[in-house]
Design a protein around this motif. Structure first.
Motif, PDB file in Angstrom:
ATOM      1  N   VAL A 145      40.244  24.395  39.250  1.00 53.45           N
ATOM      2  CA  VAL A 145      41.458  24.181  40.032  1.00 53.45           C
ATOM      3  C   VAL A 145      42.675  24.454  39.160  1.00 53.45           C
ATOM      4  O   VAL A 145      42.640  24.287  37.932  1.00 53.45           O
ATOM      5  N   THR A 146      43.739  24.897  39.811  1.00 53.02           N
ATOM      6  CA  THR A 146      45.028  25.083  39.149  1.00 53.02           C
ATOM      7  C   THR A 146      45.950  23.962  39.605  1.00 53.02           C
ATOM      8  O   THR A 146      46.124  23.752  40.809  1.00 53.02           O
ATOM      9  N   VAL A 147      46.515  23.263  38.651  1.00 57.47           N
ATOM     10  CA  VAL A 147      47.335  22.086  38.957  1.00 57.47           C
ATOM     11  C   VAL A 147      48.763  22.342  38.472  1.00 57.47           C
ATOM     12  O   VAL A 147      48.977  22.711  37.314  1.00 57.47           O
ATOM     13  N   THR A 148      49.718  22.144  39.367  1.00 60.76           N
ATOM     14  CA  THR A 148      51.136  22.266  39.014  1.00 60.76           C
ATOM     15  C   THR A 148      51.710  20.867  38.842  1.00 60.76           C
ATOM     16  O   THR A 148      51.627  20.036  39.738  1.00 60.76           O
ATOM     17  N   VAL A 149      52.287  20.640  37.674  1.00 63.04           N
ATOM     18  CA  VAL A 149      52.860  19.324  37.359  1.00 63.04           C
ATOM     19  C   VAL A 149      54.373  19.477  37.270  1.00 63.04           C
ATOM     20  O   VAL A 149      54.879  20.202  36.406  1.00 63.04           O
ATOM     21  N   HIS A 150      55.090  18.807  38.156  1.00 59.34           N
ATOM     22  CA  HIS A 150      56.551  18.921  38.192  1.00 59.34           C
ATOM     23  C   HIS A 150      57.244  17.872  37.320  1.00 59.34           C
ATOM     24  O   HIS A 150      58.416  18.029  36.996  1.00 59.34           O
ATOM     25  N   ASP A 151      56.539  16.826  36.960  1.00 65.31           N
ATOM     26  CA  ASP A 151      57.093  15.793  36.090  1.00 65.31           C
ATOM     27  C   ASP A 151      56.334  15.867  34.764  1.00 65.31           C
ATOM     28  O   ASP A 151      55.195  15.393  34.651  1.00 65.31           O
ATOM     29  N   LEU A 152      56.963  16.464  33.759  1.00 68.34           N
ATOM     30  CA  LEU A 152      56.267  16.693  32.499  1.00 68.34           C
ATOM     31  C   LEU A 152      55.919  15.400  31.770  1.00 68.34           C
ATOM     32  O   LEU A 152      55.024  15.401  30.921  1.00 68.34           O
ATOM     33  N   THR A 153      56.593  14.313  32.110  1.00 69.80           N
ATOM     34  CA  THR A 153      56.255  13.042  31.464  1.00 69.80           C
ATOM     35  C   THR A 153      54.884  12.549  31.916  1.00 69.80           C
ATOM     36  O   THR A 153      54.302  11.663  31.282  1.00 69.80           O
ATOM     37  N   ARG A 154      54.375  13.099  33.009  1.00 74.12           N
ATOM     38  CA  ARG A 154      53.075  12.681  33.527  1.00 74.12           C
ATOM     39  C   ARG A 154      51.970  13.672  33.189  1.00 74.12           C
ATOM     40  O   ARG A 154      50.820  13.499  33.609  1.00 74.12           O
ATOM     41  N   LEU A 155      52.296  14.714  32.441  1.00 78.06           N
ATOM     42  CA  LEU A 155      51.309  15.759  32.183  1.00 78.06           C
ATOM     43  C   LEU A 155      50.130  15.245  31.361  1.00 78.06           C
ATOM     44  O   LEU A 155      48.968  15.450  31.726  1.00 78.06           O
ATOM     45  N   GLY A 156      50.414  14.585  30.244  1.00 79.95           N
ATOM     46  CA  GLY A 156      49.333  14.054  29.425  1.00 79.95           C
ATOM     47  C   GLY A 156      48.484  13.061  30.184  1.00 79.95           C
ATOM     48  O   GLY A 156      47.248  13.073  30.086  1.00 79.95           O
ATOM     49  N   LEU A 157      49.140  12.203  30.977  1.00 76.49           N
ATOM     50  CA  LEU A 157      48.423  11.215  31.777  1.00 76.49           C
ATOM     51  C   LEU A 157      47.504  11.898  32.785  1.00 76.49           C
ATOM     52  O   LEU A 157      46.357  11.475  32.988  1.00 76.49           O
ATOM     53  N   ALA A 158      48.000  12.959  33.420  1.00 81.72           N
ATOM     54  CA  ALA A 158      47.201  13.657  34.431  1.00 81.72           C
ATOM     55  C   ALA A 158      45.955  14.279  33.804  1.00 81.72           C
ATOM     56  O   ALA A 158      44.857  14.196  34.357  1.00 81.72           O
ATOM     57  N   VAL A 159      46.117  14.909  32.642  1.00 75.15           N
ATOM     58  CA  VAL A 159      44.973  15.525  31.970  1.00 75.15           C
ATOM     59  C   VAL A 159      43.967  14.461  31.552  1.00 75.15           C
ATOM     60  O   VAL A 159      42.750  14.593  31.790  1.00 75.15           O
ATOM     61  N   ASP A 160      44.448  13.378  30.940  1.00 76.24           N
ATOM     62  CA  ASP A 160      43.550  12.328  30.476  1.00 76.24           C
ATOM     63  C   ASP A 160      42.793  11.694  31.632  1.00 76.24           C
ATOM     64  O   ASP A 160      41.580  11.477  31.556  1.00 76.24           O
ATOM     65  N   ALA A 161      43.511  11.396  32.708  1.00 75.96           N
ATOM     66  CA  ALA A 161      42.878  10.752  33.857  1.00 75.96           C
ATOM     67  C   ALA A 161      41.824  11.649  34.467  1.00 75.96           C
ATOM     68  O   ALA A 161      40.738  11.194  34.859  1.00 75.96           O
ATOM     69  N   THR A 162      42.125  12.926  34.561  1.00 75.72           N
ATOM     70  CA  THR A 162      41.189  13.864  35.175  1.00 75.72           C
ATOM     71  C   THR A 162      39.928  14.012  34.339  1.00 75.72           C
ATOM     72  O   THR A 162      38.807  13.993  34.868  1.00 75.72           O
ATOM     73  N   VAL A 163      40.093  14.152  33.031  1.00 74.66           N
ATOM     74  CA  VAL A 163      38.931  14.305  32.155  1.00 74.66           C
ATOM     75  C   VAL A 163      38.101  13.022  32.137  1.00 74.66           C
ATOM     76  O   VAL A 163      36.867  13.065  32.161  1.00 74.66           O
ATOM     77  N   SER A 164      38.773  11.892  32.135  1.00 73.54           N
ATOM     78  CA  SER A 164      38.057  10.620  32.160  1.00 73.54           C
ATOM     79  C   SER A 164      37.266  10.454  33.449  1.00 73.54           C
ATOM     80  O   SER A 164      36.220   9.798  33.474  1.00 73.54           O
ATOM     81  N   ALA A 165      37.754  11.084  34.526  1.00 78.44           N
ATOM     82  CA  ALA A 165      37.094  10.959  35.822  1.00 78.44           C
ATOM     83  C   ALA A 165      35.978  11.971  36.025  1.00 78.44           C
ATOM     84  O   ALA A 165      35.267  11.913  37.023  1.00 78.44           O
ATOM     85  N   GLY A 166      35.814  12.909  35.095  1.00 70.53           N
ATOM     86  CA  GLY A 166      34.690  13.829  35.246  1.00 70.53           C
ATOM     87  C   GLY A 166      34.979  15.278  34.956  1.00 70.53           C
ATOM     88  O   GLY A 166      34.043  16.074  34.818  1.00 70.53           O
ATOM     89  N   ALA A 167      36.241  15.686  34.869  1.00 67.52           N
ATOM     90  CA  ALA A 167      36.532  17.079  34.515  1.00 67.52           C
ATOM     91  C   ALA A 167      36.116  17.316  33.065  1.00 67.52           C
ATOM     92  O   ALA A 167      36.441  16.526  32.184  1.00 67.52           O
TER      93      ALA A 167
END
Length: 242
Positions: A125-147
């Motif tokens: 999937v391609t994910v567009t993140v408009h709030d860069l302060t949440r970028l690290g959180l989004a990656v970490d959460a996704t990988v922790s969930a199974g990516a």
């Protein structure tokens, strides 16, 4: 033999006269351009701009004994990753499926016929993140969930118009300065700008490849967006006079 009234013949002559005059004038103009001393140049304008959005490629790859099992496991794992993305503040419209694949896996032993060992299913999937302060959180959460794949990340401008305008202005100033320099160096001066064109421009960068990742630690992933270079190239032709 066909004859025309004298009035009609006169009308033809009068009509042809302005056309001939226009053609002669046009030819004279073209000839004048070729006689003129011209200078053809190009220049570049660049500005730096802080990005305000990011594009990341995330994925899930699963391997199993059968194709159906691999696809089922992949679907479950991907659903968990999508849920994590949304919980991290990523809107559904900013998540786009890029690729789904299913490939047979073989073992290659020397001197032996390739042996089927299972199947690998992958969902990217391609994910567009408009709030860069949440970028690290989004990656970490996704990988922790199974990516288990992070395929790339790039930063971009949601509205590059202002940066492009600044780069254009810088390019035109550089072009004019270069024309003045060449004119002075050759004993001329710039009379007028004959033509001006633009090449290049801002393009949103594509995600850069990264190594496939196994499950990450729970630590926050540091993100440094830096600055983007917006580049505009222009070319122009100037007429020079003594």
């Amino acid at each position: 033999m066909t004859t025309f009234p004298r009035a009609a013949a006169l009308a033809l002559i009068l009509t042809a006269a302005p056309v001939s005059a226009a053609l002669a004038q046009s030819a004279a103009g073209v000839e004048a351009v070729f006689r003129a001393t011209t200078l053809s140049l190009n220049a570049t304008g660049e500005v730096l701009a802080a990005p305000d959005m990011a594009i990341i490629g995330l994925g899930v790859a699963t391997t199993s004994r059968t194709a159906a099992e691999a696809m089922a496991a992949n679907a479950r794992q991907m659903a968990q990753a999508m849920t994590a993305l949304k919980a991290a503040g990523i809107a559904p419209r900013d998540i786009q499926t890029a690729r789904i694949t299913l490939n047979a896996q073989y073992a290659y032993d020397q001197g032996q016929t390739p042996r089927l060992t299972g199947y690998q299913a992958a969902n990217q999937v391609t994910v567009t993140v408009h709030d860069l302060t949440r970028l690290g959180l989004a990656v970490d959460a996704t990988v922790s969930a199974g990516a288990n794949q992070v395929n790339g990340i790039s930063f971009a401008l949601s509205n590059p118009g202002a940066a492009e305008t600044a780069a254009r202005e810088a390019a035109v100033r550089a072009l004019q300065a270069k024309a003045d320099l060449y004119a002075r160096a050759t004993g001329y001066r710039v009379s007028r700008l004959v033509s001006l064109g633009e090449t290049g421009g801002y393009e949103a960068p594509q995600p850069q490849p990264m190594m496939a990742m196994a499950r990450m630690e729970k630590a926050d992933t540091p993100v440094s967006p830096g600055e983007l270079k917006v580049r505009i190239e222009v070319n122009g032709v100037y007429e020079l006079v003594r």
